[in-house]
Design an enzyme around this catalytic site. Structure first.
Site: not given
Lengths: 277, 277
Positions: A146, A222, A254
């Site tokens: 991320s 996600d 995620h």
């Protein structure tokens, strides 16, 4: 440097250490996994940069990377994601301030005095590690998740001589076009967008690419896809004819359950580059 | 039953669910990993009982068990370690009350109204799982860590028909002779030590043993060795000529870094029993 903890793990040692950071102006904590091979000489190293809200600890306890790093004889570094402490600026938002350093050197108030995460991760922490541990400076690779995927990609492309390979799990791929990026780059670097480009993986990929192999994993479910913008990076990679594997993983989200699922692939991908030649 | 979360993980699903427990008189939360094979019919199941201070979540995110369970096509259950909530008795000590149910049915005040963890783990939760998920009741094994290793061993030896194999990581092995045991058994069951024997793995091993294979892993640098008393269980196993592997693992401590290191061995050990015959 202070030893917070050392635990035997997969034949090696999972350590946590703290030190006074000159560039961040505060105490910083990091995790370091050393495989047992370190007893016989310097080992290659894989940097893992974490995402928003994380400390050095999240990936260290949840990503399951030590199993594969031990198998490959590779060290793992888990830096923190920002400076921390009472005297360090912060924001109520989870995606700005402490826990959200975005791996940039802030130039704007109130962030500039402490938020120097680019220099911390690319200069101060490496120097500390190479001085204190048997880690091979000539064999480094980098990954992240991320915000940390953003960090890994931008750092690798800006320091192409340093890293043999780069990978990312669900990276913030185009921050200059996303609310995960525009808000933070404005806060840390100011509103002149010309100063943002070196911190955008898709723009960097378009402009310069990376001299080694690239691996990107992105879950199709996600919950942050609109903020991550994997399509911008995929487009840039294909347009550039960059050596890369971009995988859209069906059904994954995620979370660290996604990361741990594909961690073996990432460690083995980097091992191939780290042990080549 | 309420779904708290479901994340795709190693091709399967890591779920977290809550339900109203009749035996514990409160809401209870548990984790359940289902491998992708569950789509084709009931899968074998490995129970994982956690240690002091843990919830359903610790092992689920830190033990790395899903990697190996997915490879073997086995479900994993992660129950909580006690009843919880404002109306539930508690104690300031970390090793009594909430987070420290010790897998017994309390008979004493103030614990008896809620602390019925034996019945919860051996009756209520299994019934709920077999009714709601494609899990094969005929193929169950059990493991656990520390207080949960105590739970796994005592439950398996008291229900020898139910489990094909049992293992434990650094179990509380002889609680009737340890401060991790005497305090809690007195609180939950009263001071008549005659009522404690069914909750002591070393005494049970001496008295009845287990009809299947047993695997015990214990770190030699465990900071709680004096409380765990692995020597009592090792003695009982050898005296009984119980089929077992007892491993003293050099340099490892009591942490999840130890557990994750040997989780592959434990899952594969149980898989062999679960897929036999």
């Amino acid at each position: 440097m202070e030893t917070i903890s050392e635990n035997k793990c997969f034949g090696g040692t999972q350590g946590v250490y703290s030190h006074t950071s000159a560039v961040c102006g505060c105490e910083m904590t990091y995790g370091l996994f050393l495989p047992e091979e370190v007893e016989f000489g310097p080992v290659p190293v894989l940097w893992y940069l974490s995402g928003l809200t994380c400390t050095h600890e999240n990936a260290m306890v949840k990503a399951g990377a030590q199993a594969w790093a031990a198998e490959q004889g590779i060290a793992l570094v888990f830096p923190d994601t920002s400076p921390r402490g009472d005297g360090v600026a912060d924001d109520d938002a989870f995606d700005l301030g402490q826990g959200a350093g975005f791996y940039v050197n802030a130039t704007e108030a109130p962030w500039a005095p402490h938020f120097q995460m680019w220099d911390y991760v690319t200069e101060e922490l490496p120097a500390l590690l190479f001085e204190n541990f048997a880690i091979d400076e000539a064999r480094q690779s980098i990954t992240g998740h991320s915000m940390g995927g953003h960090g890994a990609l931008t750092i690798a492309m800006n320091l192409p001589e340093r890293f043999r390979s780069v990978s990312a799990f669900s990276p913030i791929a185009n921050p200059t076009k996303s609310d995960w990026g525009r808000n933070q780059l404005t806060a840390y670097l100011g509103s002149d967008e010309g100063k943002w480009a070196a911190n955008d993986a898709s723009l960097l990929m378009r402009e310069k690419g990376f001299p080694g192999p690239v691996l990107i994993d992105q879950g199709t479910e996600d919950q942050f896809l609109d903020l991550l913008k994997p399509e911008a990076l995929a487009d840039a990679i294909a347009t550039r004819r960059q050596e890369a594997i971009v995988r859209m993983q069906k059904g994954y989200d995620h979370s660290y359950f996604f990361i741990s699922t594909f961690m073996e692939d990432h460690v083995n991908f980097h091992a191939e580059a780290l042990y080549a030649g």
